[in-house]
Design an enzyme around this catalytic site. Structure first.
Site, short mmCIF file in Angstrom:
data_model
loop_
_atom_site.label_atom_id
_atom_site.label_comp_id
_atom_site.label_asym_id
_atom_site.label_seq_id
_atom_site.Cartn_x
_atom_site.Cartn_y
_atom_site.Cartn_z
N GLU A 153 26.15 39.37 -17.29
CA GLU A 153 26.39 40.88 -16.83
C GLU A 153 26.53 40.75 -15.26
OE1 GLU A 153 26.35 44.25 -17.96
OE2 GLU A 153 26.52 44.44 -15.79
N CYS A 187 34.30 50.05 -27.55
CA CYS A 187 34.17 51.62 -27.45
C CYS A 187 35.82 52.06 -27.56
CB CYS A 187 33.55 52.06 -26.56
SG CYS A 187 34.01 51.42 -24.73
N GLN A 193 23.99 52.98 -23.54
CA GLN A 193 25.05 53.92 -24.69
C GLN A 193 24.61 55.25 -24.29
OE1 GLN A 193 27.27 52.05 -25.97
NE2 GLN A 193 26.65 50.08 -26.04
N CYS A 226 35.55 68.79 -25.75
CA CYS A 226 35.50 68.39 -27.23
C CYS A 226 36.69 68.54 -27.96
CB CYS A 226 34.14 69.16 -27.94
SG CYS A 226 32.42 68.76 -27.19
N CYS A 246 31.44 76.95 -30.24
CA CYS A 246 31.02 76.74 -28.78
C CYS A 246 31.77 77.77 -28.11
CB CYS A 246 31.40 75.51 -28.35
SG CYS A 246 31.18 75.24 -26.31
N CYS A 282 25.21 73.39 -22.96
CA CYS A 282 26.04 72.48 -23.80
C CYS A 282 25.43 71.90 -24.99
CB CYS A 282 26.70 71.41 -23.05
SG CYS A 282 27.66 70.14 -24.14
#
Ligand SMILES: C[S@@+](CC[C@H](N)C(=O)[O-])C[C@H]1O[C@@H](n2cnc3c(N)ncnc32)[C@H](O)[C@@H]1O
Length: 392
Positions: free
Chosen positions: A280, A352, A230, A29, A18, A106
């Site tokens: 939720e 996560c 997600q 990253c 990159c 990207c």
């Protein structure tokens, strides 16, 4: 394109190249210099170690092989800061040292998003959407947020300081729809504060359709502008398939899905004779989940969604199994204690953030992890998803 569990062509020992990273323009990253197979092994090992450290005598779970992602082109949502000028807008990031950086190429973004970003930059000029300038607090357009569905359709959200540009955006919308034939939802999001907030509270939908259909494992989930989905749809599909397989083995008669979003887990876990309740905080997400349920032909008597706070959830009807998929902060002491003291025989925890998962596991001491699996939702970074089945 390869699926998430397919072999990774050329991924062993290779790293992604990159120019933005090499030129220090974007260092998001943080694991770019690590070969992809090493990234996957490191995520698996670090998650296993974090969990091991809090088990305190409980047996180790069975750790299944991690689920890889394609190493690039996996991000199905893009959050671009708009900078530069009306004639030469940039879509990327802003930082105090460099100012606006253009990242429209990207490599992490899915194909359809990469193709759409230059068109969206052209639209900025066409509709005269002055990019917001952070130091002088002038301009209108702050961000553009793009989601691509598995069918290649797009939701585009323009995050603006005010409605000043609304009429011009509406006027040029036919051009955008013609140039991007997959365009399904376009909205304005109003974020008037001079603050590092991605989006504001108010959304104006400009298209006939207000939600993007996301087909995952043959189920259609409906994604509204302000609902969570997600980031990596292929790996999300693997996550829901794994959850369904593990839950089907237990065959619970009732399931609660806390933090259910637009119903990903709840709709995958629905089965004949099984009562599923999703909880939720976002009423929009609940409405979208109900739409997904109705589209799947599932009965509202068996599958229902409730708008409410998962932290203080206390439904009179107990479930045989509870699914939890909280934000990065984890369950927190209150809900973890509630589950520890009055939770069901089995909990399926999708996290996560392994650190908050480990912290919650310390509280939920009467549960032993049975099985666990790392799913690489976020290649080239240290982030990951981990699914863990817990049983008393
Ligand atoms: C990580 S997302 C998971 C969504 C969903 N399970 C999925 O697979 O797409 C977390 C969700 O929790 C919701 N949320 C955040 N705080 C909450 C709370 N206190 N009670 C209920 N839901 C909450 C967010 O709106 C978001 O939809």
């Amino acid at each position: 394109m390869t699926g998430p569990t397919a072999p990774l062509p050329g991924a062993v020992g290779t790293t992604l190249q990159c120019g933005h990273y090499d030129r220090y323009e974007c260092r998001s990253c943080t694991w770019l210099e690590r070969p992809y197979d090493e990234q996957l092994a490191a995520k698996h090992a670090s998650t296993r170690d974090l969990v091991h450290a809090v088990l305190g005598g409980r047996p180790e779970p069975e750790w299944l092989a991690p689920v890889p992602s394609r190493p690039e082109g996996f991000r199905t949502k893009a959050k671009m800061v708009v900078g530069g000028t009306l004639d030469e807008p940039t879509l990327g990031l802003w930082d105090p040292r460099q100012g606006a950086v253009d990242l429209r190429d990207c490599a992490l973004h899915a194909q359809g998003i990469r193709a759409a970003l230059p068109v969206l930059a052209e639209f900025v000029t066409l509709a005269a959407l002055a990019p917001y300038d952070v130091p002088t607090r002038s301009g209108e357009l702050k961000h553009v947020l793009v989601t691509e569905s598995p069918a290649g359709e797009l939701m585009v959200r323009w995050v603006l300081r005010s409605t000043e540009a609304e009429a011009r955006i509406r006027k040029h919308l036919p051009w955008l729809a013609e140039t991007l034939p997959g365009l399904r939802v376009v909205t304005l999001n109003l974020q008037p504060a001079h603050a590092a907030l991605l989006e504001g509270e108010r959304e104006v939908v400009l298209t006939e359709q207000a939600t993007l259909p996301m087909e995952v494992n043959g189920l259609t989930l409906h994604l509204g502008p302000r609902s969570f989905f997600q980031t990596n749809t292929d790996v999300a599909a693997a996550l829901y398939r794994t959850a369904r397989a593990w839950v089907d083995e237990i065959a619970p008669a009732s399931v609660h899905d806390l933090y259910c979003g637009v119903g990903g887990f709840a709709l995958h876990l629905a089965a004949p004779g099984r009562a599923v309740t999703g909880i939720e905080i976002s009423a929009d997400a609940v409405a979208a989940a109900e739409r997904g349920r109705d589209g799947a032909g599932l009965s509202p008597e068996l599958v229902r969604f409730v708008a409410g706070d998962a932290t203080s959830y206390l439904l009179e009807d107990r479930a045989d199994l509870v699914v939890v998929n909280p934000p990065r902060r984890g369950l927190g002491a209150e809900l973890a204690n509630r589950l520890e003291n009055a939770g069901p025989a089995a909990v399926l925890y999708s996290s996560c953030n392994p650190e908050t998962l480990a912290r919650d596991l310390e509280v939920m001491r009467s549960y032993a992890p049975v099985r666990a699996r790392v799913l690489d939702m976020f290649p080239q970074t240290a982030h990951l998803e981990v699914l863990m089945l817990l049983a008393r």
